[in-house]
Design an enzyme around this catalytic site. Structure first.
Site, PDB file in Angstrom:
ATOM      1  N   GLY A   6       0.765  -1.229   0.000  1.00  0.00           N
ATOM      2  CA  GLY A   6       0.000   0.000   0.000  1.00  0.00           C
ATOM      3  C   GLY A   6       0.799   1.284   0.000  1.00  0.00           C
ATOM      4  O   GLY A   6       1.878   1.377   0.543  1.00  0.00           O
ATOM      5  N   SER A   7       0.243   2.225  -0.660  1.00  0.00           N
ATOM      6  CA  SER A   7       0.626   3.625  -0.612  1.00  0.00           C
ATOM      7  C   SER A   7      -0.604   4.384  -1.056  1.00  0.00           C
ATOM      8  O   SER A   7      -1.271   3.990  -2.012  1.00  0.00           O
ATOM      9  CB  SER A   7       1.790   3.933  -1.546  1.00  0.00           C
ATOM     10  OG  SER A   7       1.933   5.340  -1.676  1.00  0.00           O
ATOM     11  N   SER A   8      -0.881   5.471  -0.380  1.00  0.00           N
ATOM     12  CA  SER A   8      -2.057   6.246  -0.757  1.00  0.00           C
ATOM     13  C   SER A   8      -1.886   6.888  -2.128  1.00  0.00           C
ATOM     14  O   SER A   8      -2.853   7.376  -2.706  1.00  0.00           O
ATOM     15  CB  SER A   8      -2.357   7.313   0.301  1.00  0.00           C
ATOM     16  OG  SER A   8      -1.237   8.170   0.445  1.00  0.00           O
TER      17      SER A   8
END
Length: 136
Positions: free
Chosen positions: A62-64
């Site tokens: 994940g990474s925004s």
């Protein structure tokens, strides 16, 4: 071989060779949004290009900002033809939702377990709008 995926983001029929990643990937810093090239130096599929193929993701890191990278890939015409995901990643899929709202052609995204994804690796696939995935 015919399997059925759960439609996460609908789209038109798509076809292409299946690149089934062998490890999860972060789109932010892991994929060049201008070219579609996997650039993560530690990823097993580094230097493979995801543009125009059926991309099978066993997982995501994940990474925004992942949604922004996928949005940029769609805009640049370098997005996968279709995306198969072991588990839905709402942040990544948001990039497709925004691209659709912008009126851009977006790839369909389907949920398909990683074990089924691996069996499709390297095969030419037809991903139908109803979620049916057929090897050609």
């Amino acid at each position: 071989m015919v399997v059925t995926g759960e439609i996460l983001i609908p789209g038109e029929d798509a076809s292409g060779e299946c690149l089934a990643l062998t490890a999860p990937i972060s789109f932010w810093g892991g994929v060049d949004p201008r070219t579609g090239m996997i650039i993560d130096a530690r990823h097993p599929e580094r230097d493979r290009n995801i543009a125009g193929i059926v991309l099978a993701l066993p997982g995501t890191i994940g990474s925004s900002s992942a949604s922004a990278v996928l949005l940029e890939l769609v805009h640049a015409g370098k997005a996968p033809a279709a995306i198969l995901m072991d588990a839905p990643d709402a942040i990544l899929l948001l990039g497709l939702v925004v691209a659709r709202e912008m009126g851009w052609k977006t790839p369909p995204a389907l949920r398909l377990p990683a074990a089924a994804q691996a069996a499709l690796a390297g095969r030419k696939l037809l991903v139908s709008s109803d979620g049916t995935i057929t090897t050609e």
